[in-house]
Design an enzyme around this catalytic site. Structure first.
Site, PDB file in Angstrom:
ATOM      1  N   LYS A  15      -3.024  -4.015  -6.061  1.00 21.06           N
ATOM      2  CA  LYS A  15      -3.826  -4.476  -7.256  1.00 21.06           C
ATOM      3  C   LYS A  15      -4.774  -5.459  -6.952  1.00 21.06           C
ATOM      4  O   LYS A  15      -4.442  -6.217  -6.160  1.00 21.06           O
ATOM      5  CB  LYS A  15      -2.737  -4.844  -8.306  1.00 21.06           C
ATOM      6  N   GLY A  21       2.096 -14.823   0.091  1.00 22.07           N
ATOM      7  CA  GLY A  21       1.473 -15.671  -0.803  1.00 22.07           C
ATOM      8  C   GLY A  21       0.816 -16.943  -0.150  1.00 22.07           C
ATOM      9  O   GLY A  21      -0.202 -17.276  -0.545  1.00 22.07           O
ATOM     10  N   GLY A  76       2.284  -8.906   3.026  1.00 23.18           N
ATOM     11  CA  GLY A  76       3.671  -8.318   3.444  1.00 23.18           C
ATOM     12  C   GLY A  76       3.504  -7.075   3.981  1.00 23.18           C
ATOM     13  O   GLY A  76       4.144  -6.707   5.031  1.00 23.18           O
ATOM     14  N   ARG A 127      11.889 -12.793  11.948  1.00 19.30           N
ATOM     15  CA  ARG A 127      11.657 -14.285  11.601  1.00 19.30           C
ATOM     16  C   ARG A 127      12.765 -15.138  12.350  1.00 19.30           C
ATOM     17  O   ARG A 127      12.259 -16.238  12.839  1.00 19.30           O
ATOM     18  CB  ARG A 127      11.992 -14.360  10.144  1.00 19.30           C
TER      19      ARG A 127
HETATM   20  P1  ADP Z   1       0.231  -6.934   0.807  1.00 17.97           P
HETATM   21  O1  ADP Z   1       1.500  -6.899   0.693  1.00 17.97           O
HETATM   22  O2  ADP Z   1      -0.310  -6.483   2.264  1.00 17.97           O
HETATM   23  O3  ADP Z   1      -0.542  -8.135   0.505  1.00 17.97           O
HETATM   24  P2  ADP Z   1      -0.096  -5.322  -1.535  1.00 17.97           P
HETATM   25  O4  ADP Z   1       1.296  -5.712  -2.022  1.00 17.97           O
HETATM   26  O5  ADP Z   1      -1.149  -5.828  -2.453  1.00 17.97           O
HETATM   27  O6  ADP Z   1      -0.184  -5.672   0.107  1.00 17.97           O
HETATM   28  O7  ADP Z   1       0.025  -3.663  -1.677  1.00 17.97           O
HETATM   29  C1  ADP Z   1       0.518  -3.018  -1.001  1.00 17.97           C
HETATM   30  C2  ADP Z   1       0.885  -1.772  -1.529  1.00 17.97           C
HETATM   31  O8  ADP Z   1      -0.099  -1.074  -2.032  1.00 17.97           O
HETATM   32  C3  ADP Z   1       1.639  -0.519  -0.578  1.00 17.97           C
HETATM   33  O9  ADP Z   1       2.769  -0.617  -1.129  1.00 17.97           O
HETATM   34  C4  ADP Z   1       0.805   0.434  -0.945  1.00 17.97           C
HETATM   35  O10 ADP Z   1       1.536   1.779  -1.161  1.00 17.97           O
HETATM   36  C5  ADP Z   1       0.113   0.176  -2.176  1.00 17.97           C
HETATM   37  N1  ADP Z   1      -1.278   1.025  -2.207  1.00 17.97           N
HETATM   38  C6  ADP Z   1      -2.379   1.032  -1.484  1.00 17.97           C
HETATM   39  N2  ADP Z   1      -3.316   2.088  -1.821  1.00 17.97           N
HETATM   40  C7  ADP Z   1      -2.858   2.514  -2.993  1.00 17.97           C
HETATM   41  C8  ADP Z   1      -3.393   3.445  -3.848  1.00 17.97           C
HETATM   42  N3  ADP Z   1      -4.535   4.141  -3.790  1.00 17.97           N
HETATM   43  N4  ADP Z   1      -2.568   3.849  -4.911  1.00 17.97           N
HETATM   44  C9  ADP Z   1      -1.427   3.247  -5.366  1.00 17.97           C
HETATM   45  N5  ADP Z   1      -1.044   2.095  -4.373  1.00 17.97           N
HETATM   46  C10 ADP Z   1      -1.465   1.922  -3.006  1.00 17.97           C
HETATM   47 MG    MG Z   2       2.828  -6.910  -0.931  1.00 14.07          MG
END
Ligand code: ADP
Ligand code: MG
Length: 390
Positions: free
Chosen positions: A197, A371, A348, A35
């Protein structure tokens, strides 16, 4: 309309520059300077044009007051090195020390203030605090997209005290790339949504499902959709209370003629500590197993959708932090890198995965604001952008 810094007269003037210098610290040192490196050109440009730069940022989540674990002090020399300028750190935000440092600074100098969140008034968007902060400068520039969805004193409250304000280059790049996804994208628009999620991303998911030509659901997020289709997901991460929502998204997608692609095959494991997983058809997830990645067939199907148009990816396809379950996520990252489409990655962990795959340079835009980018794509007005338009 957002103004850019090139439209501002900054020579000999004090510029309050809100940056995203929220970097991880380890043993009092900067552990990841991405960053800072990103922010450096903005600082350098303002210095070269003869501004007095008053740089400010938050770092971490100090609770209610000064906390040496979250000081911006270690950031100053790193910023100085990357920007090729002198940076004077002042361990104060709006107090006498800050005022004095600002008063003594001459054109071409950079003063870096202490962590804004050492004052609880920052996140409370306290008007008196915002006024004091604004009083340090004549011109305001916000280049911190990552906090643009928050109405804090330094991202929102200060803006009303400035007649002249602009969005920094990082902010403008984010807005431009994300607008290309949100507003009249080049078709087809392919959205890959994954991660842990659905909750927390629901509005964005609904908004994108309402626009996309192809919606690929992967990762933990897909599990709830599989459940909504009546499939067993064993002990996988799942949100049973969102099954109705998932069904609604699937139905709406069908009505619009959007192709919704759920995993055909998945990698399952007994636990996240397992040394390796096993690929099974999506109808064959054993009750005692958990889904930890998409399978190779699913990856091939998704990859085939990515050749042209616009692709937006948020959310890993599996538990990519564990090497045996990273194949799907790294595969998507590499497929995006090869694609001729306009490709945008946000979130992230998704961005982490892009770096892990070593393909960040081949992606059209890697968004730094987790976000903030999701709220932007969901169609929310971001306070930090709104404040710059006034
Ligand atoms: P981002 O930060 O890119 O928006 P999220 O915070 O929503 O993504 O999710 C990231 C997390 O999702 C990762 O730490 C990963 O381990 C988890 N993840 C992905 N697929 C699965 C799964 N099938 N079961 C449990 N966790 C998962
Ligand atoms: Mg995340």
């Amino acid at each position: 309309m957002l103004r850019s810094i090139s439209e501002l007269k900054v020579e000999g003037r004090r510029v309050l520059l809100r940056l995203d210098l929220n970097v991880p610290l380890k043993d009092g040192k900067v552990a990841d300077d991405a960053r800072i490196r990103a922010a450096a050109p903005t600082v350098r440009q303002l210095v070269q044009r003869g501004a007095v730069v008053i740089a400010c940022s938050h770092l971490g989540r100090p609770k209610g007051g000064p906390d040496p674990r979250y000081t911006l002090a270690p950031v100053a020399p790193v910023l100085a090195a990357h920007a090729g300028v002198n940076v004077q750190f002042v361990p104060d935000v709006i107090g006498p020390a800050a005022k004095q440092a600002v008063a003594e600074a001459v054109a071409g100098q950079v003063v870096l203030l202490e962590n804004l969140r050492f004052h609880p008034e920052e996140e409370a968007n306290d008007p008196a605090f915002a006024r004091e902060l604004a009083a340090l400068a004549e011109v305001y520039v916000n280049d911190a997209f990552g906090t643009a969805h928050r109405a804090h004193a330094s991202t929102y409250g200060v803006a009303q005290f400035f007649a002249e304000k602009a969005a920094g280059p990082l902010m403008l790049a984010e807005v431009s790339a994300l607008s290309r996804v949100r507003d009249e994208p080049e078709r087809p628009l392919v959205v890959i949504a994954g991660g842990a999620k659905i909750s927390g991303k629901l509005e964005t998911l609904e908004a994108l499902a309402g626009k996309a030509d192809v919606l690929c659901l992967v990762g933990g997020l897909a599990n709830t959709f599989l459940l909504a289709q009546g499939l067993g997901v064993g002990r996988s991460l799942v949100e049973p209370d969102l099954v109705d929502k998932a069904q609604e998204i699937l139905r709406q997608g069908q009505q619009r003629g959007c192709r919704v692609l759920l995993p055909q095959d998945v990698v399952v494991a007994e636990s996240l500590e397992a040394a390796r997983g096993r690929t099974v058809g999506v109808e064959e997830v054993p009750p005692e197993a958990m889904i930890v990645d998409i399978g190779p067939q699913t990856l091939t199907t998704i990859t085939a959708q990515l050749s042209r148009g616009t692709v937006f990816w948020n959310g890993p396809a599996g538990v990519f932090e564990k090497q045996p379950f990273a194949t799907g996520t790294l595969g998507i990252a590499r497929a995006l890198a090869k694609s001729q489409a306009f490709t945008v990655v946000g979130g992230g962990e998704s961005v982490e995965a892009v770096h892990l795959a070593g393909v960040a340079e081949q992606i059209s835009h890697v968004s730094t604001g987790g976000g903030a980018s999701l709220e932007f794509l969901a169609g929310y007005r971001l306070p930090g952008l709104e404040a710059l338009e006034g």
